[in-house]
Design an enzyme around this catalytic site. Structure first.
Site, PDB file in Angstrom:
ATOM      1  N   GLY A   1       0.834  -1.208   0.000  1.00 50.87           N
ATOM      2  CA  GLY A   1       0.000   0.000   0.000  1.00 50.87           C
ATOM      3  C   GLY A   1       0.863   1.250   0.000  1.00 50.87           C
ATOM      4  O   GLY A   1       2.104   1.179   0.124  1.00 50.87           O
ATOM      5  N   SER A   2       0.204   2.406  -0.099  1.00 48.83           N
ATOM      6  CA  SER A   2       0.946   3.665  -0.273  1.00 48.83           C
ATOM      7  C   SER A   2       1.751   4.045   0.971  1.00 48.83           C
ATOM      8  O   SER A   2       2.845   4.612   0.853  1.00 48.83           O
ATOM      9  CB  SER A   2      -0.026   4.790  -0.638  1.00 48.83           C
ATOM     10  OG  SER A   2      -0.972   4.968   0.397  1.00 48.83           O
ATOM     11  N   THR A   3       1.250   3.743   2.174  1.00 53.51           N
ATOM     12  CA  THR A   3       1.973   4.114   3.395  1.00 53.51           C
ATOM     13  C   THR A   3       3.193   3.214   3.578  1.00 53.51           C
ATOM     14  O   THR A   3       4.298   3.695   3.877  1.00 53.51           O
ATOM     15  CB  THR A   3       1.055   4.017   4.632  1.00 53.51           C
ATOM     16  OG1 THR A   3      -0.240   4.503   4.288  1.00 53.51           O
ATOM     17  CG2 THR A   3       1.599   4.814   5.790  1.00 53.51           C
TER      18      THR A   3
ATOM     19  N   LYS B   1      -7.646  -4.684   6.920  1.00 49.76           N
ATOM     20  CA  LYS B   1      -6.614  -4.554   5.895  1.00 49.76           C
ATOM     21  C   LYS B   1      -7.078  -5.261   4.622  1.00 49.76           C
ATOM     22  O   LYS B   1      -8.044  -6.008   4.640  1.00 49.76           O
ATOM     23  CB  LYS B   1      -5.298  -5.185   6.384  1.00 49.76           C
ATOM     24  CG  LYS B   1      -4.566  -4.294   7.362  1.00 49.76           C
ATOM     25  CD  LYS B   1      -3.223  -4.882   7.795  1.00 49.76           C
ATOM     26  CE  LYS B   1      -2.270  -5.244   6.710  1.00 49.76           C
ATOM     27  NZ  LYS B   1      -1.978  -4.154   5.757  1.00 49.76           N
ATOM     28  N   GLY B   2      -6.343  -4.990   3.546  1.00 60.11           N
ATOM     29  CA  GLY B   2      -6.659  -5.690   2.295  1.00 60.11           C
ATOM     30  C   GLY B   2      -7.240  -4.797   1.223  1.00 60.11           C
ATOM     31  O   GLY B   2      -7.632  -5.277   0.162  1.00 60.11           O
TER      32      GLY B   2
ATOM     33  N   GLY C   1       0.784  -0.987   6.444  1.00 60.03           N
ATOM     34  CA  GLY C   1      -0.292  -0.008   6.575  1.00 60.03           C
ATOM     35  C   GLY C   1      -1.587  -0.680   7.010  1.00 60.03           C
ATOM     36  O   GLY C   1      -1.609  -1.877   7.308  1.00 60.03           O
TER      37      GLY C   1
ATOM     38  N   GLU D   1       0.109 -10.461   3.561  1.00 63.71           N
ATOM     39  CA  GLU D   1       0.360  -9.557   4.696  1.00 63.71           C
ATOM     40  C   GLU D   1       0.132 -10.279   6.017  1.00 63.71           C
ATOM     41  O   GLU D   1       0.911 -10.124   6.963  1.00 63.71           O
ATOM     42  CB  GLU D   1      -0.570  -8.331   4.614  1.00 63.71           C
ATOM     43  CG  GLU D   1      -0.197  -7.374   3.504  1.00 63.71           C
ATOM     44  CD  GLU D   1      -1.233  -6.269   3.302  1.00 63.71           C
ATOM     45  OE1 GLU D   1      -0.851  -5.237   2.762  1.00 63.71           O
ATOM     46  OE2 GLU D   1      -2.398  -6.452   3.674  1.00 63.71           O
TER      47      GLU D   1
HETATM   48  C1  5RP Z   1      -3.099  -3.733   1.278  1.00 60.52           C
HETATM   49  C2  5RP Z   1      -3.274  -3.145   2.631  1.00 60.52           C
HETATM   50  C3  5RP Z   1      -2.748  -1.774   2.839  1.00 60.52           C
HETATM   51  O1  5RP Z   1      -1.850  -1.774   3.887  1.00 60.52           O
HETATM   52  C4  5RP Z   1      -3.920  -0.885   3.133  1.00 60.52           C
HETATM   53  O2  5RP Z   1      -4.817  -0.970   2.037  1.00 60.52           O
HETATM   54  C5  5RP Z   1      -3.487   0.565   3.361  1.00 60.52           C
HETATM   55  O3  5RP Z   1      -3.094   1.133   2.159  1.00 60.52           O
HETATM   56  P1  5RP Z   1      -2.681   2.669   2.077  1.00 60.52           P
HETATM   57  O4  5RP Z   1      -1.464   2.838   2.906  1.00 60.52           O
HETATM   58  O5  5RP Z   1      -2.416   2.881   0.596  1.00 60.52           O
HETATM   59  O6  5RP Z   1      -3.858   3.465   2.563  1.00 60.52           O
HETATM   60  O7  5RP Z   1      -3.811  -3.734   3.535  1.00 60.52           O
HETATM   61  O8  5RP Z   1      -3.670  -5.007   1.199  1.00 60.52           O
END
Ligand code: 5RP
Length: 230
Positions: free
Chosen positions: A32-34, A99-100, A87, A108
């Site tokens: 994910g972006s974080t 999550k997901g 994230g 994850e």
């Molecule tokens: C991916 C996840 C990510 O950690 C979750 O979607 C958070 O993403 P972002 O940091 O882009 O908001 O669980 O499966």
């Protein structure tokens, strides 16, 4: 909350988390972006001489890590991970997570379970008490998707099949499974829902991470708030 403010908070949280990584650690790299921000910051430390090994939670996080010069391994060679930084889509005061959103929940969760410590990084918009405000993703073996969806309907959990940008082709996970997003506004009893989902054949994993996060670091304005399970 603007995207810029969210990114600012994500960077603040990621910086603190990455500062907790020590020499010779096996580090789980979230998706994910974080998590991507954390991987990039970790790459900077590697460039400065830090020697660590990364275990990616998705093809995408592996791609970013390689690009940043991070040496990668896997759970077959490094079954014990020292610290994972990932994230979340939502978290509550008890450090329970949804999550997901990016579809990487299965890998994850496997990497998180193999980790001595799981640190979640986020911006403040992800906090929700009670937990909710984001669909609960469920990863399903493709041949089981119709009966699983019908069974979830009967339980009172309507769901939507996650599709690609074309609007109809199912989006496949890294394990070539599909995702049903459960339309639940508020998850009043996450533990009960998790048990229900775990008992359905065809469901490989769900996006409720309960009792897994050791710490949540989230940006709030110019500060980082640290939460641990009570
Ligand atoms: C991916 C996840 C990510 O950690 C979750 O979607 C958070 O993403 P972002 O940091 O882009 O908001 O669980 O499966």
């Amino acid at each position: 909350m603007s995207d810029d403010s969210k990114r600012h908070e994500k960077i603040l949280a990621a910086k603190v988390a990455v500062s907790m990584i020590d020499e010779a650690m096996v580090v789980g790299l979230g998706s994910g972006s974080t998590a991507a921000i954390a991987i990039e910051l970790l790459g900077e430390r590697v460039e400065q001489g830090l020697d660590i090994i990364g275990v990616a939670t998705s093809k995408e996080s592996a791609r970013i890590a390689k690009h940043c010069g991070i040496r990668l391994s896997d759970l077959s060679h490094h079954p014990k991970v020292d610290l994972t930084i990932d994230g979340a889509d939502r978290f509550d005061a008890q450090c329970r997570l949804i999550k997901g959103g990016g579809g990487a929940l299965l890998h994850e969760k496997i990497v998180a379970f193999a980790s001595k410590k799981l640190i979640i990084i986020a911006d403040s918009s992800k906090r929700r008490d009670p937990l909710g405000g984001f669909p609960v993703p469920v990863e399903v073996v493709p041949m089981a998707v119709v009966p699983v969806k019908e069974y979830l309907d009967q339980l009172g959990y309507p769901s939507v099949l996650r599709v690609r940008d074309d609007g109809h082709t199912p989006k496949l996970t890294d394990e070539a499974n599909v995702i049903l997003d459960l339309k639940i506004d508020v998850v009043h009893d996450p533990e009960k829902l998790a048990l229900q989902l775990q008992s359905i054949p065809g469901i490989v994993e769900h996006g409720l991470f309960l009792g897994m996060a050791d710490m949540i670091l989230f940006g709030e304005g110019d500060h980082v708030i640290e939460m641990t399970p009570s």
